[in-house]
Design a protein around this motif. Structure first.
Motif, PDB file in Angstrom:
ATOM      1  N   UNK A  93       8.680  -6.946  37.782  1.00  0.00           N
ATOM      2  CA  UNK A  93       7.218  -6.834  37.881  1.00  0.00           C
ATOM      3  C   UNK A  93       6.619  -8.110  38.458  1.00  0.00           C
ATOM      4  N   UNK A  94       7.112  -9.263  37.993  1.00  0.00           N
ATOM      5  CA  UNK A  94       6.574 -10.526  38.507  1.00  0.00           C
ATOM      6  C   UNK A  94       6.892 -10.737  39.975  1.00  0.00           C
ATOM      7  N   UNK A  95       8.044 -10.219  40.417  1.00  0.00           N
ATOM      8  CA  UNK A  95       8.452 -10.431  41.805  1.00  0.00           C
ATOM      9  C   UNK A  95       7.856  -9.402  42.754  1.00  0.00           C
ATOM     10  N   UNK A  96       7.459  -8.230  42.232  1.00  0.00           N
ATOM     11  CA  UNK A  96       7.007  -7.145  43.118  1.00  0.00           C
ATOM     12  C   UNK A  96       5.534  -6.834  42.913  1.00  0.00           C
ATOM     13  N   UNK A  97       5.158  -6.500  41.680  1.00  0.00           N
ATOM     14  CA  UNK A  97       3.831  -5.942  41.433  1.00  0.00           C
ATOM     15  C   UNK A  97       2.740  -6.977  41.675  1.00  0.00           C
ATOM     16  N   UNK A  98       2.906  -8.182  41.123  1.00  0.00           N
ATOM     17  CA  UNK A  98       1.854  -9.195  41.259  1.00  0.00           C
ATOM     18  C   UNK A  98       1.638  -9.608  42.717  1.00  0.00           C
ATOM     19  N   UNK A  99       2.693  -9.967  43.487  1.00  0.00           N
ATOM     20  CA  UNK A  99       2.438 -10.278  44.903  1.00  0.00           C
ATOM     21  C   UNK A  99       1.919  -9.085  45.699  1.00  0.00           C
ATOM     22  N   UNK A 100       2.417  -7.873  45.382  1.00  0.00           N
ATOM     23  CA  UNK A 100       1.947  -6.695  46.118  1.00  0.00           C
ATOM     24  C   UNK A 100       0.461  -6.444  45.856  1.00  0.00           C
ATOM     25  N   UNK A 240      13.219 -10.122  57.081  1.00  0.00           N
ATOM     26  CA  UNK A 240      11.769 -10.268  57.219  1.00  0.00           C
ATOM     27  C   UNK A 240      11.346 -11.736  57.257  1.00  0.00           C
ATOM     28  N   UNK A 241      12.038 -12.581  56.513  1.00  0.00           N
ATOM     29  CA  UNK A 241      11.740 -14.010  56.568  1.00  0.00           C
ATOM     30  C   UNK A 241      12.031 -14.577  57.957  1.00  0.00           C
ATOM     31  N   UNK A 242      13.072 -14.071  58.601  1.00  0.00           N
ATOM     32  CA  UNK A 242      13.432 -14.563  59.930  1.00  0.00           C
ATOM     33  C   UNK A 242      12.408 -14.160  60.990  1.00  0.00           C
ATOM     34  N   UNK A 248       8.471 -12.258  51.807  1.00  0.00           N
ATOM     35  CA  UNK A 248       9.672 -11.448  52.049  1.00  0.00           C
ATOM     36  C   UNK A 248      10.352 -10.984  50.766  1.00  0.00           C
ATOM     37  N   UNK A 249      10.294 -11.803  49.699  1.00  0.00           N
ATOM     38  CA  UNK A 249      10.909 -11.373  48.439  1.00  0.00           C
ATOM     39  C   UNK A 249      10.199 -10.166  47.858  1.00  0.00           C
ATOM     40  N   UNK A 250       8.886 -10.130  47.999  1.00  0.00           N
ATOM     41  CA  UNK A 250       8.139  -8.967  47.517  1.00  0.00           C
ATOM     42  C   UNK A 250       8.563  -7.712  48.266  1.00  0.00           C
ATOM     43  N   UNK A 251       8.673  -7.808  49.594  1.00  0.00           N
ATOM     44  CA  UNK A 251       9.068  -6.638  50.377  1.00  0.00           C
ATOM     45  C   UNK A 251      10.504  -6.223  50.071  1.00  0.00           C
ATOM     46  N   UNK A 252      11.365  -7.211  49.873  1.00  0.00           N
ATOM     47  CA  UNK A 252      12.729  -6.862  49.486  1.00  0.00           C
ATOM     48  C   UNK A 252      12.778  -6.152  48.145  1.00  0.00           C
ATOM     49  N   UNK A 253      11.951  -6.598  47.188  1.00  0.00           N
ATOM     50  CA  UNK A 253      11.900  -5.907  45.904  1.00  0.00           C
ATOM     51  C   UNK A 253      11.346  -4.503  46.016  1.00  0.00           C
TER      52      UNK A 253
END
Length: 403
Positions: A93-100, A240-242, A248-253
């Motif tokens: 949730x911290x890696x995906x929901x909050x940044x999204x 995506x980072x490249x 990019x971590x959010x999109x990967x999650x």
């Protein structure tokens, strides 16, 4: 002289009784099959968290058994499993929901950039729309009436929205956590009681085998798919980072989470990445690089890695996966789509051990299928003739009707 009715043959009467009982059972089963989905859909608040909790608990059983083998008490082992699952869920949730949430909250301010990027496509669509409208004006003498729309009053504040929805979600999550804990804490006793209560040794062994197969299949599938999805999400994040995609971590999650839904998850992730690319870059072709890269990595994962890894463990019909996704998605929405494959594995394992209902055998056994009317020959399906040779495999109209 009184007429005595003929005495019916006892085996024939028993066969008629058995077929009548089978027909009633079949009718009741059909009614249950058609009524259960509506009951599950109406009781979403109860059945969905209960089912999700049971699937999660079954997936955590190997961890529980490993802790119990190392002399950890059942209650403490169950508490550790629950804490482990909650820690993983909170990290996700911290890696995906909050940044999204932060990223897509910028969507209204980025609409102008999205419209600029999509200007060529919108111009093409506008010209096509004008042509279609001109054609309809030529065909129709009067313009069609616009259907009335009912006004829906949205919540007047965030507090009102939270007051109407958040308590239900909190109760469901708390209920699911309690179900997981009590299921795991009593798992050893429940399994032992279920096996020892069988009246025969063969029944006890079959029950133990089914329980172990369900645990092994569900935990193996979820564990393997989780590792694959994490690797997929990591590869997408690096790609995506490249290319300079923010968060990019959010999109990967997001990609890893949506990949739990076969077939449709990757499409939804690509659409979200397309929106994110249009919000970030000034050129539509540069914006489309993000979903293209993601979908290319997904195709490699779906066609090479996953069949090689999962195919050696489980064999599931793609048709059954699609039907399960459609059914559980219709019943419970996104949560049902995420639970579709684990529930399909559980049902497939149980039915494989208990046996599937042979509806075709009930309908067509004993030559019950008759083609045509009086004067036409009846062929028995899959029966042997009197001289020992196999009879015909299909009912065929011989054309020898009474002339």
């Amino acid at each position: 002289m009184p007429i005595v009715p003929p005495v019916e043959d006892a085996p024939a009467a028993a066969e008629r009784r058995d077929r009548l009982l089978a027909a009633l059972t079949l009718i009741a089963g059909v009614g249950l099959v058609f009524g259960t989905p509506f009951a599950l859909k109406a009781g979403f608040e109860f059945f969905m968290p209960l089912t999700a909790a049971l699937v999660i608990a079954v997936a955590l059983v190997p961890v529980l058994e490993w802790l119990e083998r190392h002399r950890v008490p059942s209650g403490l082992a169950a508490l550790f499993c629950v804490i482990l699952f909650l820690a993983i869920a909170n990290i996700a949730i911290a890696a995906i929901v909050v940044p999204a949430t932060d990223f897509f909250s910028q969507l209204p301010s980025r609409l102008e950039r999205i419209q600029t990027n999509l200007a060529p496509v919108l111009d093409l669509y506008a010209s096509l729309e004008k042509s279609v409208n001109r054609l309809f004006r030529q065909i129709a003498s009067t313009p069609p009436r616009q259907p009335g729309t009912a006004a829906v009053s949205p919540p007047s504040s965030v507090l009102e929205l939270a007051a109407t929805s958040a308590p239900t979600v909190i109760v469901q999550v708390f209920f699911a956590i309690l179900v997981v804990f009590f299921f795991l804490s009593g798992w050893t006793k429940i399994r032992r009681r279920t096996i020892t209560e069988r009246t025969s040794f063969d029944g006890a062994m079959a029950t133990a085998r089914v329980i172990q197969d369900v645990v092994d299949d569900v935990s193996a599938y979820l564990g393997t798919i989780t590792i694959i999805n994490l690797a997929l999400g990591g590869a997408v994040a690096v790609a995506l980072w490249m290319i300079g995609m923010p968060s990019p971590l959010m999109w990967g999650g997001i990609v890893a989470l949506l990949n739990y839904v076969p077939y449709f998850g990757a499409v939804i992730a690509a659409l979200l990445l397309a929106i994110g690319g249009l919000m970030t870059f000034d050129d539509v072709w540069v914006a489309m690089i993000a979903p293209a890269v993601m979908y290319g990595i997904h195709l490699i994962e779906a066609n090479v890695i996953t069949p090689y890894v999962v195919g050696h463990r489980l064999t599931i019909s793609p048709l059954m996966i699609l039907v399960s996704l459609s059914f559980w998605g219709w019943v419970w929405g996104t949560a049902g789509a995420l639970l579709a494959v684990p529930l399909l594995i559980i049902m497939q394992t149980v039915l494989g051990a208990a046996g599937k209902p042979d509806i075709a055998g009930f309908l067509f056994e004993h030559g019950a299928l008759v083609q045509g009317k009086r004067g036409r020959r009846r062929w028995r399906v899959g029966r042997e003739s009197d001289d020992g040779e196999a009879g015909a495999d299909s009912a065929v109209d011989t054309g020898e009707a009474a002339a």
